[in-house]
Enzyme design. Structure first.
Site, PDB file in Angstrom:
ATOM      1  N   GLU A 121       0.861  -1.199   0.000  1.00 58.57           N
ATOM      2  CA  GLU A 121       0.000   0.000   0.000  1.00 58.57           C
ATOM      3  C   GLU A 121       0.887   1.235   0.000  1.00 58.57           C
ATOM      4  O   GLU A 121       1.776   1.371   0.833  1.00 58.57           O
ATOM      5  CB  GLU A 121      -0.947  -0.025   1.201  1.00 58.57           C
ATOM      6  N   HIS A 180     -44.106  -4.642  13.563  1.00 54.89           N
ATOM      7  CA  HIS A 180     -44.821  -3.374  13.464  1.00 54.89           C
ATOM      8  C   HIS A 180     -44.542  -2.518  14.689  1.00 54.89           C
ATOM      9  O   HIS A 180     -44.554  -3.035  15.798  1.00 54.89           O
ATOM     10  CB  HIS A 180     -46.322  -3.643  13.361  1.00 54.89           C
TER      11      HIS A 180
HETATM   12  P1  FAD Z   1      -9.412   1.998  -3.500  1.00 55.62           P
HETATM   13  O1  FAD Z   1     -10.288   2.167  -2.351  1.00 55.62           O
HETATM   14  O2  FAD Z   1      -9.241   3.123  -4.450  1.00 55.62           O
HETATM   15  O3  FAD Z   1      -7.985   1.549  -2.944  1.00 55.62           O
HETATM   16  C1  FAD Z   1      -6.900   1.385  -3.780  1.00 55.62           C
HETATM   17  C2  FAD Z   1      -5.655   1.489  -2.953  1.00 55.62           C
HETATM   18  O4  FAD Z   1      -4.542   1.143  -3.766  1.00 55.62           O
HETATM   19  C3  FAD Z   1      -5.368   2.888  -2.441  1.00 55.62           C
HETATM   20  O5  FAD Z   1      -5.177   2.852  -1.055  1.00 55.62           O
HETATM   21  C4  FAD Z   1      -4.101   3.322  -3.167  1.00 55.62           C
HETATM   22  O6  FAD Z   1      -3.269   4.128  -2.376  1.00 55.62           O
HETATM   23  C5  FAD Z   1      -3.450   1.978  -3.446  1.00 55.62           C
HETATM   24  N1  FAD Z   1      -2.547   1.955  -4.598  1.00 55.62           N
HETATM   25  C6  FAD Z   1      -2.789   2.398  -5.851  1.00 55.62           C
HETATM   26  N2  FAD Z   1      -1.735   2.139  -6.650  1.00 55.62           N
HETATM   27  C7  FAD Z   1      -0.816   1.516  -5.882  1.00 55.62           C
HETATM   28  C8  FAD Z   1       0.486   1.003  -6.131  1.00 55.62           C
HETATM   29  N3  FAD Z   1       1.022   1.048  -7.334  1.00 55.62           N
HETATM   30  N4  FAD Z   1       1.145   0.439  -5.104  1.00 55.62           N
HETATM   31  C9  FAD Z   1       0.599   0.376  -3.858  1.00 55.62           C
HETATM   32  N5  FAD Z   1      -0.608   0.852  -3.576  1.00 55.62           N
HETATM   33  C10 FAD Z   1      -1.322   1.403  -4.570  1.00 55.62           C
HETATM   34  N6  FAD Z   1     -18.640   3.120  -2.474  1.00 55.62           N
HETATM   35  C11 FAD Z   1     -19.617   2.496  -1.785  1.00 55.62           C
HETATM   36  O7  FAD Z   1     -19.802   1.295  -1.934  1.00 55.62           O
HETATM   37  N7  FAD Z   1     -20.410   3.196  -0.907  1.00 55.62           N
HETATM   38  C12 FAD Z   1     -20.261   4.520  -0.713  1.00 55.62           C
HETATM   39  O8  FAD Z   1     -20.995   5.112   0.071  1.00 55.62           O
HETATM   40  C13 FAD Z   1     -19.235   5.192  -1.421  1.00 55.62           C
HETATM   41  N8  FAD Z   1     -19.035   6.512  -1.243  1.00 55.62           N
HETATM   42  C14 FAD Z   1     -18.018   7.126  -1.905  1.00 55.62           C
HETATM   43  C15 FAD Z   1     -17.822   8.481  -1.707  1.00 55.62           C
HETATM   44  C16 FAD Z   1     -16.797   9.136  -2.373  1.00 55.62           C
HETATM   45  C17 FAD Z   1     -16.581  10.609  -2.135  1.00 55.62           C
HETATM   46  C18 FAD Z   1     -15.953   8.402  -3.239  1.00 55.62           C
HETATM   47  C19 FAD Z   1     -14.825   9.073  -3.950  1.00 55.62           C
HETATM   48  C20 FAD Z   1     -16.144   7.057  -3.453  1.00 55.62           C
HETATM   49  C21 FAD Z   1     -17.184   6.406  -2.791  1.00 55.62           C
HETATM   50  N9  FAD Z   1     -17.424   5.053  -2.988  1.00 55.62           N
HETATM   51  C22 FAD Z   1     -18.435   4.434  -2.315  1.00 55.62           C
HETATM   52  C23 FAD Z   1     -16.603   4.248  -3.911  1.00 55.62           C
HETATM   53  C24 FAD Z   1     -15.567   3.445  -3.135  1.00 55.62           C
HETATM   54  O9  FAD Z   1     -14.776   4.314  -2.368  1.00 55.62           O
HETATM   55  C25 FAD Z   1     -14.699   2.660  -4.107  1.00 55.62           C
HETATM   56  O10 FAD Z   1     -15.518   1.901  -4.945  1.00 55.62           O
HETATM   57  C26 FAD Z   1     -13.775   1.735  -3.354  1.00 55.62           C
HETATM   58  O11 FAD Z   1     -12.905   2.453  -2.514  1.00 55.62           O
HETATM   59  C27 FAD Z   1     -12.940   0.918  -4.351  1.00 55.62           C
HETATM   60  O12 FAD Z   1     -12.123   0.059  -3.642  1.00 55.62           O
HETATM   61  P2  FAD Z   1     -10.757  -0.485  -4.263  1.00 55.62           P
HETATM   62  O13 FAD Z   1     -10.205  -1.409  -3.245  1.00 55.62           O
HETATM   63  O14 FAD Z   1     -10.979  -0.975  -5.631  1.00 55.62           O
HETATM   64  O15 FAD Z   1      -9.815   0.786  -4.432  1.00 55.62           O
END
Ligand code: FAD
Length: 472
Positions: A35, A451
């Protein structure tokens, strides 16, 4: 130099990556998680969790604003937005610490740094390599049998408009902004735009939401969008749909926003602009090209088991371009880990994935809309029940909205559900469960619901599929 060999190396510690790592460890695999920033990813740090915390504040303000109806008087009431943001940061930090504990308890090695997949299978048969540029300086190479790409996404920007993080923001800056602007234009009426609009307006910022498509929350049921639009109007949030952003210009006090719609060109003046038009995948600078991993429009395509085209390389979460939702990322993570471990797994039905927006009123749905069901040639019936006729909703003084269930006539299969109203995000799982285990509306209707509860609206809508709702 390669160090010890892992069964799985997860790149990215968001809700996709950390959940995949835990499930892989539970299945006895040796796991490393790389990470580069914060465990918990966008969801815990900048997305789902802090926005919900701010929305809770907005909800309390809205309730206090209706104090007269409840018979209480508040004099000199003040709401400090900075404190709301501080509280949201504390909630995030607490959860992020919790993930770190989970990593430790599951024996997962967390490597702090930026991971890159090494091309060419240089580690020998069945071995992949992940190079890590360590946060603390220096580098390390992890030899691993499998890699799960879980690098997520970042805010997508409007072509030609580069957010400067000060006056033109993405969610990343907006979520930590303690000084609320007096006015804001939010570009995009999807869940992120609508949730920020709700929070900011409740604290006295004059918000205008600009949406290119004909309605707010354009992926939701049309009637749902209409209820939300009506409520936003009541809350004095200006919604400009069918309206295109043409350009931005910095002024002394803020930003001048040029938009066009059928009325012609319009200039909107605001202190800040938030661009909330979706996300773009983090697939660049990951070494995917050299490793031969196929990428389409930036996303990494995967099969039902989350495999990419390269053996041993899996992808999950926002980077796959399926549904950019945290629970989808986590569910994909569990499938990927189980496939790697050779354990039994369950194919994901993306259509059945719950979709929620936490503005007021809340929105929750899954599956097909009526238009989609008709397009696909389904013969279906609709059961609909309004919260206006639900005792608990009236007691809460939160009665706008409805529950709508679509069911196939012959099989009783639930094709979709669309809800708008009080706490519908908490009601949705009952219907998702029903759909997952192929229960019919009849079976939902026959399950006795306590209810008075909001959940009675589900039971009534299920009865309504057969035209037999009791209170309608
Ligand atoms: P991410 O959460 O984006 O995590 C990816 C991680 O990979 C990050 O920590 C990043 O630092 C790391 N990373 C990237 N490249 C590298 C690399 N090369 N080496 C090491 N680390 C790396 N979804 C919901 O289901 N409910 C909600 O209410 C909701 N609200 C949201 C509100 C906002 C404002 C936003 C922006 C998004 C919201 N989402 C919500 C969407 C949700 O946040 C994402 O769908 C979710 O975080 C995706 O998860 P992920 O694990 O794919 O990626």
């Amino acid at each position: 130099m390669s160090d010890e060999r892992y069964d799985v190396t997860v790149i990215g510690g968001g809700p996709g990556g950390y959940v995949a790592a835990i499930r892989a460890a539970q299945l006895g695999l040796k796991v490393a998680l790389v990470e580069k920033e914060n465990l918990g990813g966008v969801c815990l740090n900048w997305g789902c969790v802090p926005t919900k915390s701010l929305l809770r504040n907005a909800e309390v303000i809205s309730l206090l604003g209706r104090g007269k109806d409840f018979g209480f008087r508040l004099e000199g009431f003040q709401a400090d937005y900075g404190v709301a943001v501080d509280r949201s940061r504390q909630v995030s930090e607490r959860l992020v610490k919790g993930v770190s504990v989970l990593m430790r308890e599951n024996g997962i090695e967390v490597v702090e740094g930026t991971g890159t997949l090494q091309g060419g299978g240089s580690g020998g048969a069945g071995t992949l390599q992940v190079a890590v540029a360590l946060k603390a300086g220096g580098g390390r190479t992890l030899a691993t049998r499998n890699v799960i790409l879980a690098t997520g996404g970042r805010a997508r920007s409007v072509p030609g408009i580069v957010p400067d993080g000060e006056r033109v923001l993405t969610y990343r800056e907006a979520i930590v902004l303690r000084d609320l602007p007096s006015s804001a234009v939010i570009v995009g009426a999807g869940p992120i735009g609508m949730e920020f609009a709700q929070v900011w307006q409740s604290y006295g910022c004059q918000v205008t939401v600009v949406e290119m498509l004909p309605r707010a929350l354009p992926l939701e049921d049309e009637e749902v969008s209409a209820v939300v639009a009506r409520n936003f109007k009541r809350q004095k949030i200006k919604l400009l749909t069918d309206t295109r952003l043409e350009g931005l210009e910095m002024t002394d006090g803020g930003v001048r926003v040029r938009v066009t719609n059928k009325k012609g060109e319009q200039i909107l003046e605001a202190e800040r602009v938030l661009v909330a038009i979706g996300i773009q995948p983090n697939s660049d600078n990951l070494g995917l090209d050299a490793a031969g991993v196929r990428v389409e429009r930036g996303f990494v395509p995967v099969d039902d088991e989350m495999r990419t085209n390269v053996p041993g390389v899996y992808a999950i979460g926002d980077v796959t371009g399926k549904l950019a939702l945290a629970h989808v990322a986590s569910a994909q993570g569990i499938v990927a880990a189980e496939c790697i471990a050779g354990a039994e797994t369950r194919r994901l039905d993306y259509e059945a994935m719950p979709r929620c927006t936490y503005c007021q009123p809340q929105v929750a749905s899954f599956g097909l809309s009526e238009a989609q069901a008709a397009e696909r040639g389904h013969t279906f019936k609709v059961g609909k029940f309004f919260f206006l006729a639900n005792g608990k909703a009236l007691a809460l003084d939160d009665r706008d909205g409805f529950v709508k269930i679509l069911a196939e006539v012959n099989s009783g299969e639930i094709l979709g559900a669309h809800m708008v109203g009080p706490e519908v995000t908490e009601l949705l799982p009952e219907l998702v469960l029903a759909r997952t285990w192929e229960l019919t509306p009849e079976e939902i209707a026959r399950a006795v619901h306590a209810h008075p509860t909001l959940s009675e609206a589900l039971m009534e809508a299920a009865h309504g599929v057969f035209g037999k709702a009791i209170h309608a």
